[in-house]
Scaffold this active site. Sequence first.
Site, PDB file in Angstrom:
ATOM      1  N   LYS A   1      41.606 -52.004 112.522  1.00  0.00           N
ATOM      2  CA  LYS A   1      41.090 -52.966 111.546  1.00  0.00           C
ATOM      3  C   LYS A   1      41.835 -52.901 110.211  1.00  0.00           C
ATOM      4  O   LYS A   1      42.301 -53.920 109.710  1.00  0.00           O
ATOM      5  CB  LYS A   1      39.593 -52.709 111.307  1.00  0.00           C
TER       6      LYS A   1
ATOM      7  N   TRP B   1      27.744 -49.397 118.622  1.00  0.00           N
ATOM      8  CA  TRP B   1      28.853 -50.118 119.241  1.00  0.00           C
ATOM      9  C   TRP B   1      28.729 -49.998 120.754  1.00  0.00           C
ATOM     10  O   TRP B   1      28.477 -48.926 121.290  1.00  0.00           O
ATOM     11  CB  TRP B   1      30.173 -49.522 118.750  1.00  0.00           C
TER      12      TRP B   1
ATOM     13  N   ASP C   1      32.451 -41.555 113.609  1.00  0.00           N
ATOM     14  CA  ASP C   1      33.349 -42.602 114.094  1.00  0.00           C
ATOM     15  C   ASP C   1      33.755 -43.420 112.869  1.00  0.00           C
ATOM     16  O   ASP C   1      32.919 -44.116 112.271  1.00  0.00           O
ATOM     17  CB  ASP C   1      32.630 -43.482 115.120  1.00  0.00           C
TER      18      ASP C   1
END
Length: 462
Positions: free
Chosen positions: A307, A190, A271
């Site tokens: 999300k 990311w 993560d």
Amino acid sequence: MASSLLSSLAPSAPLHLQDHVKQANMSLGTSKRISILSGKDFTNGKCFSRTSMTIAFNASRFNNITMAPPDPILGVSEAFRADSNEMKLNLGVGAYRTEKLQPYVLNVVKKAETLMLERGENKEYLPIEGLAAFNKVTAELLFGSDNTVIQQQRVATVQGLSGTGSLRLAAALIERYFPGSKVLISSPTWGNHKNIFNDARVPWSEYRYYNPKTVGLDFDGMLSDIKAASEGSFVLLHGCAHNPTGIDPTPEQWERIADVIQEKYHIPFFDVAYQGFASGSLDKDASSVRMFSARGMELLVAQSYSKNLGLYAERVGAINITCSSSDAATRVKSQLKRLARPMYSNPPIHGAKIVANIVGNPELFGEWKQEMEMMAGRIKSVRQKLFDSMCAKDDSGKDWSFILKQIGMFSFTGLNTAQSENMINKWHVYMTKDGRISLAGLSSAKCEYLADAIIDSCHNVI
């Protein structure tokens, strides 16, 4: 200079000149020409002479600050909004959209907010560590309420500013208490991971992850690089739905990764941005974290609810650190709070209460799981339709099966920078330059159009 000039003029200088200087004093980085009229007023006429002088002022103290480049992900949305083409697609930012490509607020979130209004809850400051009810349910959601680390109170959980803020808080802890330790980051990863560790002044290096030849996992390269790293390094791992590739290790590969990390006395740092959103199952998407925890390993886990609950703007997440004892967890939590205090003082309350109300209420929790399955299911369906469209339209014999092997909201297409630019410039399909597309921003109605764009870019652009 202007202020000293003003003081030298007062009080004998004409008032209008003093006004000129006052105005000039407020304008930095300029030079100002001042015309002064002086003379005497006679009964039968006026006699004036004009004096002109230039006063120079200091340049701006900020002149050496250069223009920052646009964010590679958020900049995609800015370009998309400026495009008037009716076929345009925004597949850059990882945010869920409905089949009509509209933002979606979960029904269960609306119910939780209604409950909050009915209770008349206040807006008082939270403690530095955040909402206690949130911290409790979020750790249980991640590890499982019956997990030993939960029962023995060996998890230090602090509410953070979503995933980014939680990662940044952990990075500050590493910088202060593990000086010189390196964080190993997957290649690719990311885009914000490197920024976070750079700003925290934590050194990092990359381990191989993506194999462009197979559009799959470079498992051997990954193990080799983790094994070669200095003992005691932090290894940043994506708990599920790897961003940007969508390629996850198998359960057997996760076990081998854990073996190597334990052998080298590394510290795993997960993560977890998509728990429940990747497969539709909260438990399945947390299986990698729970497997490492079951081995008795101390680990760091950053969480985000952007999300899976669609709480993008609420900035709600957490940093969890499992320790070998409850006493160590207490001390670690105290230092996380100490780091958070000068950073942002305390976290926001609204999103945390939404999470606590949903996860802590069996009825709402059940509704949330159903909505997550629906969102994950829609992404799986457009993934399948995109694959079918690619196979039907491309007669080159290229194997597109990697699209189905990937998981989560992203697909790593394998397109290079020039090909990705062709997607944007010719087809109005906005995406990141590394070839990543967000399937959450794709509708089934646009799958064939996207297939045409990918096939053209893949075969006609070098």
